[in-house]
Write a protein that holds these residues in place. Structure first.
Motif, PDB file in Angstrom:
ATOM      1  N   VAL A   1       3.149 -10.006  -2.872  1.00 27.90           N
ATOM      2  CA  VAL A   1       3.193  -8.655  -3.441  1.00 27.90           C
ATOM      3  C   VAL A   1       3.063  -8.643  -4.962  1.00 27.90           C
ATOM      4  N   GLY A   2       3.894  -9.387  -5.671  1.00 29.35           N
ATOM      5  CA  GLY A   2       3.922  -9.323  -7.135  1.00 29.35           C
ATOM      6  C   GLY A   2       2.573  -9.600  -7.774  1.00 29.35           C
ATOM      7  N   GLU A   3       1.947 -10.694  -7.395  1.00 30.18           N
ATOM      8  CA  GLU A   3       0.651 -11.070  -7.981  1.00 30.18           C
ATOM      9  C   GLU A   3      -0.436 -10.064  -7.576  1.00 30.18           C
ATOM     10  N   THR A   4      -0.410  -9.613  -6.338  1.00 31.83           N
ATOM     11  CA  THR A   4      -1.419  -8.646  -5.880  1.00 31.83           C
ATOM     12  C   THR A   4      -1.278  -7.330  -6.627  1.00 31.83           C
ATOM     13  N   VAL A   5      -0.056  -6.859  -6.831  1.00 31.08           N
ATOM     14  CA  VAL A   5       0.161  -5.620  -7.590  1.00 31.08           C
ATOM     15  C   VAL A   5      -0.396  -5.780  -9.001  1.00 31.08           C
ATOM     16  N   ARG A   6      -0.161  -6.911  -9.630  1.00 33.53           N
ATOM     17  CA  ARG A   6      -0.665  -7.162 -10.988  1.00 33.53           C
ATOM     18  C   ARG A   6      -2.190  -7.064 -11.009  1.00 33.53           C
TER      19      ARG A   6
ATOM     20  N   MET B   1       2.568  -5.557   9.017  1.00 30.76           N
ATOM     21  CA  MET B   1       1.657  -5.744   7.906  1.00 30.76           C
ATOM     22  C   MET B   1       2.218  -5.013   6.695  1.00 30.76           C
ATOM     23  N   ILE B   2       2.060  -5.585   5.528  1.00 25.88           N
ATOM     24  CA  ILE B   2       2.495  -4.944   4.292  1.00 25.88           C
ATOM     25  C   ILE B   2       1.280  -4.319   3.616  1.00 25.88           C
ATOM     26  N   GLU B   3       1.384  -3.013   3.332  1.00 30.89           N
ATOM     27  CA  GLU B   3       0.341  -2.313   2.602  1.00 30.89           C
ATOM     28  C   GLU B   3       0.731  -2.335   1.127  1.00 30.89           C
ATOM     29  N   ILE B   4      -0.037  -3.067   0.329  1.00 31.76           N
ATOM     30  CA  ILE B   4       0.198  -3.128  -1.110  1.00 31.76           C
ATOM     31  C   ILE B   4      -0.694  -2.073  -1.738  1.00 31.76           C
ATOM     32  N   GLU B   5      -0.068  -1.061  -2.315  1.00 35.89           N
ATOM     33  CA  GLU B   5      -0.825   0.087  -2.810  1.00 35.89           C
ATOM     34  C   GLU B   5      -0.368   0.465  -4.207  1.00 35.89           C
ATOM     35  N   VAL B   6      -1.342   0.670  -5.088  1.00 36.76           N
ATOM     36  CA  VAL B   6      -1.081   1.153  -6.434  1.00 36.76           C
ATOM     37  C   VAL B   6      -1.869   2.444  -6.601  1.00 36.76           C
ATOM     38  N   LYS B   7      -1.179   3.477  -7.094  1.00 38.57           N
ATOM     39  CA  LYS B   7      -1.803   4.795  -7.222  1.00 38.57           C
ATOM     40  C   LYS B   7      -1.681   5.272  -8.661  1.00 38.57           C
ATOM     41  N   GLY B   8      -2.720   5.960  -9.118  1.00 39.11           N
ATOM     42  CA  GLY B   8      -2.686   6.532 -10.454  1.00 39.11           C
ATOM     43  C   GLY B   8      -3.344   7.893 -10.483  1.00 39.11           C
ATOM     44  N   TYR B   9      -3.068   8.615 -11.559  1.00 35.36           N
ATOM     45  CA  TYR B   9      -3.720   9.903 -11.774  1.00 35.36           C
ATOM     46  C   TYR B   9      -5.150   9.638 -12.243  1.00 35.36           C
ATOM     47  N   ALA B  10      -6.071  10.488 -11.817  1.00 45.80           N
ATOM     48  CA  ALA B  10      -7.484  10.282 -12.139  1.00 45.80           C
ATOM     49  C   ALA B  10      -8.092  11.574 -12.674  1.00 45.80           C
ATOM     50  N   ASP B  11      -9.258  11.403 -13.252  1.00 46.19           N
ATOM     51  CA  ASP B  11     -10.045  12.538 -13.716  1.00 46.19           C
ATOM     52  C   ASP B  11     -11.505  12.255 -13.359  1.00 46.19           C
ATOM     53  N   ASP B  12     -12.402  13.131 -13.781  1.00 48.63           N
ATOM     54  CA  ASP B  12     -13.820  12.961 -13.449  1.00 48.63           C
ATOM     55  C   ASP B  12     -14.374  11.635 -13.970  1.00 48.63           C
ATOM     56  N   LYS B  13     -13.929  11.204 -15.152  1.00 40.58           N
ATOM     57  CA  LYS B  13     -14.439   9.954 -15.723  1.00 40.58           C
ATOM     58  C   LYS B  13     -14.041   8.745 -14.877  1.00 40.58           C
TER      59      LYS B  13
ATOM     60  N   SER C   1       4.981  -0.420  -7.459  1.00 42.18           N
ATOM     61  CA  SER C   1       3.884   0.058  -6.616  1.00 42.18           C
ATOM     62  C   SER C   1       4.452   0.832  -5.431  1.00 42.18           C
ATOM     63  N   LYS C   2       3.557   1.236  -4.546  1.00 39.71           N
ATOM     64  CA  LYS C   2       3.949   1.944  -3.328  1.00 39.71           C
ATOM     65  C   LYS C   2       3.956   1.004  -2.126  1.00 39.71           C
ATOM     66  N   THR C   3       4.177  -0.269  -2.367  1.00 35.19           N
ATOM     67  CA  THR C   3       4.102  -1.291  -1.327  1.00 35.19           C
ATOM     68  C   THR C   3       5.195  -1.086  -0.283  1.00 35.19           C
ATOM     69  N   ARG C   4       4.771  -1.090   1.002  1.00 33.89           N
ATOM     70  CA  ARG C   4       5.697  -0.871   2.123  1.00 33.89           C
ATOM     71  C   ARG C   4       5.222  -1.629   3.357  1.00 33.89           C
TER      72      ARG C   4
ATOM     73  N   LEU D   1      -3.876  -5.627   1.877  1.00 31.51           N
ATOM     74  CA  LEU D   1      -2.887  -5.905   2.911  1.00 31.51           C
ATOM     75  C   LEU D   1      -2.373  -7.324   2.755  1.00 31.51           C
ATOM     76  N   ALA D   2      -1.115  -7.522   3.106  1.00 28.95           N
ATOM     77  CA  ALA D   2      -0.521  -8.852   3.025  1.00 28.95           C
ATOM     78  C   ALA D   2       0.350  -9.089   4.247  1.00 28.95           C
ATOM     79  N   GLU D   3       0.478 -10.355   4.606  1.00 29.31           N
ATOM     80  CA  GLU D   3       1.323 -10.750   5.733  1.00 29.31           C
ATOM     81  C   GLU D   3       2.783 -10.920   5.308  1.00 29.31           C
ATOM     82  N   SER D   4       3.011 -11.292   4.030  1.00 33.73           N
ATOM     83  CA  SER D   4       4.377 -11.576   3.590  1.00 33.73           C
ATOM     84  C   SER D   4       4.641 -10.984   2.213  1.00 33.73           C
ATOM     85  N   GLU D   5       5.921 -10.856   1.878  1.00 30.63           N
ATOM     86  CA  GLU D   5       6.320 -10.274   0.604  1.00 30.63           C
ATOM     87  C   GLU D   5       6.017 -11.180  -0.588  1.00 30.63           C
ATOM     88  N   GLU D   6       5.806 -12.472  -0.356  1.00 32.36           N
ATOM     89  CA  GLU D   6       5.528 -13.406  -1.446  1.00 32.36           C
ATOM     90  C   GLU D   6       4.267 -13.027  -2.222  1.00 32.36           C
TER      91      GLU D   6
END
Length: 184
Positions: free
Chosen positions: A145-150, A1-13, A75-78, A138-143
């Protein structure tokens, strides 16, 4: 399974916007213990092996997880393989008997929120690092990834995220401590 993950810095807001707009799944406490392979340098191969202990609502779960190298530059997709374990201490003994070395344990509190079918947001407070937001699918294939990350990045931007991060919490802590090279 491919975990498509995007991470960012956050604050209280950012945390407040998520809490206001999405349904809480649960609050969790994580202890993530990372290991270094005896013959392969995970720092160089961009892989990770960890045992996660997850506690929530008086419940306890543990998993051993292998994460392959990142496959997307934005992204952190792996590829990820995760298996439940009933006795994490005994699994640590097995790994150490095979020559794996414990690198570090990272502790965090996490709130998980439902966004849409197959999409979850996590609000993380990481000991020694601060607040972050992660969104994943989550995704089954690399195809896919790009659109999901967007799509995932667009959601985080709408919540006020201005700075994204591809490095893992382990990488960030090791760099902060100046011991990045010592984890090899």
């Amino acid at each position: 399974m491919i975990e498509i993950e995007v991470k960012g810095y956050a604050d209280d807001k950012v945390f407040e916007r998520v809490r206001k707009n999405f349904k809480l799944i649960r609050r969790e406490y994580h202890e993530d213990t990372y290991f270094q392979h005896p013959c392969r340098n995970f720092t160089e191969t961009d892989e990770a092996l960890r045992i996660r202990i997850r506690k929530f609502n008086g419940h306890f779960e543990a998993f051993i997880t292998y994460k392959g190298p990142k496959i997307d530059p934005n992204s952190k997709t792996r590829w990820e393989i995760e298996v439940p374990v009933s006795d994490p201490d005994r699994h640590v003994e097995i790994l150490e008997s095979l020559g794996f070395k414990e690198v570090m344990t990272i502790e965090k509190t996490r709130e998980k929120y439902y966004v849409d079918k197959g999409i979850v947001i996590m609000l993380d407070e990481v000991e020694g690092l601060g607040k972050f937001i992660e969104i994943e699918a989550l995704a089954e294939s690399e195809e896919a990834v790009g659109e999901t990350v967007r799509i995932l990045r667009k959601i985080l931007i709408s919540l006020g995220v201005k700075k994204f991060e591809r490095r893992s919490y382990l990488e960030l802590i090791l760099e902060k401590e100046g011991s990045y090279g010592e984890a090899r």
